[in-house]
Enzyme design. Structure first.
Site, short mmCIF file in Angstrom:
data_model
loop_
_atom_site.label_atom_id
_atom_site.label_comp_id
_atom_site.label_asym_id
_atom_site.label_seq_id
_atom_site.Cartn_x
_atom_site.Cartn_y
_atom_site.Cartn_z
N ASP A 25 0.84 -1.22 -0.14
CA ASP A 25 0.17 0.04 0.02
C ASP A 25 0.94 1.22 -0.08
O ASP A 25 1.54 1.63 0.90
CB ASP A 25 -0.88 0.00 1.21
N LYS B 85 -6.79 9.89 -1.70
CA LYS B 85 -5.79 10.54 -0.81
C LYS B 85 -4.93 11.48 -1.95
O LYS B 85 -5.47 12.46 -2.46
CB LYS B 85 -4.96 9.69 -0.28
#
Length: 379
Positions: free
Chosen positions: A170, A195
Site C-alpha cells: 500500500d 488521498k
C-alpha cells in the site's frame, strides 16, 4: 522523463479524436457494435470505459508498471487484489495496518477461509517466522498508518520471492512521487487514490498496479466480475488531481517537515512520528527507498482530554477522516481510521487515545504553526 513531466505526459493526456487537452468524460454505460463479428474495444462500462482506461494507463506509467486498474475506492482496490487468492490461503500483514484493511482481513476474508497473521514487518525475521505452507502473500504499508513505521521493502520483497509469495504494498502515504515499490521488486502496488493522487477531497477511488500479465488477468477478472469499478466522472477528477501531484507533495512535505521539527521540541507533545526526523527508528531505511519523508505525521498528546482541548481550539485544519488533500486534515485514529481495530490491539501498537494524525496541506506554514501553538497552549 522526470516525475514532474510524467505526471503531465503519460501518453493519454490528449483526446485522440478531437485533440482536446483533457481526456473526455465518456458518460456512457454501453457501446455500439459495428457488426456481429467486430467486437469493439469497449462494450459495457463495467468491463471498460475510455476515461477509466486513460486513468489506468496513467497510474501504471506513474508507478512504473505494465498494468493499472481503477476501483471505486481504496478498499475496493485492496480487496480486489486479495480476492485473487484462493480459499485456504494465508496472508502475512503488517500489524499496524490501516483500520479498514484490518477489518477486511479479520471480518470479511475469514469468511472465505483466508487467514491473516499480523506481525511487526519492520523486523524481517518476524515475516520469515510467520510463513506457513499455506502462505500466499505478504501485505505491507510503509510508512504505516498511523505511526509511520518503516518496513525494508527490498528485504521483505526478497523474502516473498524466496518463498514464492505475492508481495503487495500500500503506497498511499508516499504516492509514486516519493516511492516506487515496483522498482524494489514488489508484485502489486495499491493506493487509496482518494488521498494524494486525487488530492482535493472530492473523489473516492482506489488503484492497483502490477507487471505480471497473468496476475493482471486475475485482477481484471475480480474487477470486472465483482464490479467495483471507478466511474468516468471520478476517473477524470483523479487524472486532473494527478497533474499537480508533484507540486502538492513538495509544498506539503516541506511544511510537514517544519511542523514535525516544531512538535518534537514542544513540551506538550509526548512523541512525534515522522520519517523525516533523525530520531525516527526507520529514518535510514526510509531514506534508502523513498525520495522524501512525505506530508503525513502523527503526534501524541498523552490523553483523550488533551486531544479534546487541542481540537476545540484549532482553527485552520479540518478535523476529519482522510488525508492527502490540499487542505490540512487532522484525524483521530482511535475514533476514525482505526476504530475497527480492538482497543487492546490499538494500545499495543501505540495507537493511543492521545494520538493524532496530521496530513499537511497547502496552507502557509506560519499560519499552521501559529494555529498549532495556539491550540497547544490550551492543553
Amino acid at each position: 522523463m522526470k516525475f514532474d513531466t510524467l505526471a503531465l505526459h503519460t501518453g493519454v493526456e490528449i483526446c485522440p479524436h478531437t485533440g482536446a487537452s483533457s481526456v473526455p468524460i465518456f458518460q456512457s454505460s454501453t457501446f455500439h457494435w459495428e457488426s456481429l463479428d467486430d467486437t469493439p474495444k469497449f462494450d459495457y462500462a463495467r468491463s471498460g470505459n475510455p476515461t477509466r482506461a486513460a486513468l489506468e494507463h496513467a497510474i501504471a506509467a506513474l508507478e512504473g508498471a505494465r498494468h493499472g486498474f481503477a476501483f471505486s475506492s481504496g478498499m475496493a482496490a485492496i480487496t480486489g487484489v486479495l480476492l485473487t487468492l484462493s480459499a485456504g490461503s494465508h496472508i502475512i500483514a503488517c500489524e499496524d495496518v490501516y483500520g479498514g484493511t484490518f477489518r477486511a482481513l479479520t471480518k470479511v476474508f475469514t469468511r472465505l477461509g483466508i487467514e491473516t497473521t499480523f506481525v511487526d514487518t519492520t523486523d524481517l525475521n518476524q515475516i520469515e517466522a510467520a510463513i506457513r505452507p499455506q502462505t500466499r502473500a505478504i501485505y505491507l504499508e510503509t510508512p504505516s498508518n498511523p505511526n509511520l513505521r518503516v518496513t525494508d521493502l527490498a528485504g521483505a520483497v526478497h523474502i516473498a520471492r524466496d518463498h514464492g509469495l505475492l508481495s503487495i504494498v500500500d503506497n498511499t502515504f508516499m504516492s509514486p512521487c516519493l516511492q516506487n515499490p515496483h522498482a524494489l521488486g514488489a508484485d502489486v502496488v495499491v493506493h487509496s487514490a482518494t488521498k494524494f493522487l486525487g488530492g482535493h477531497s472530492d473523489v473516492v477511488a482506489g488503484v492497483a498496479t502490477c507487471n505480471d500479465d497473468d496476475l493482471a488477468e486475475e485482477i481484471y477478472l475480480i474487477q470486472n466480475g465483482c464490479g467495483g469499478v471507478l466511474g468516468p466522472q471520478d476517473s477524470w477528477l483523479l487524472m486532473r488531481g494527478i497533474k499537480t501531484l508533484p507540486l502538492r507533495i513538495r509544498q506539503s512535505q516541506a511544511t510537514a517537515s517544519q511542523i514535525a521539527a516544531y512538535l518534537s521540541q514542544h513540551s506538550k507533545v509526548h512523541n512525534v512520528f515522522y520519517p523525516g526526523l533523525p530520531t525516527h527508528p526507520g529514518a535510514e531505511i526510509h531514506q534508502r527507498q523513498a525520495q522524501g519523508p512525505g506530508a503525513v505525521l502523527s503526534f501524541d498528546l498523552g490523553s483523550s482530554d488533551a486531544v479534546r482541548r487541542f481540537v476545540e481550539h484549532l482553527h485552520v485544519p479540518i478535523f476529519a477522516v482522510s488525508l492527502g488533500a490540499v487542505e490540512t486534515i487532522l484525524s483521530y485514529p482511535a475514533r476514525m481510521s482505526h476504530a475497527a481495530m480492538p482497543e487492546e490491539q490499538r494500545r499495543r501498537l501505540g495507537i493511543t487515545d492521545g494520538l493524532l494524525r496530521l496530513s499537511v496541506g497547502l496552507e502557509d506554514a506560519e499560519d499552521l504553526l501559529e494555529d498549532l501553538e495556539h491550540a497547544l497552549r490550551k492543553i
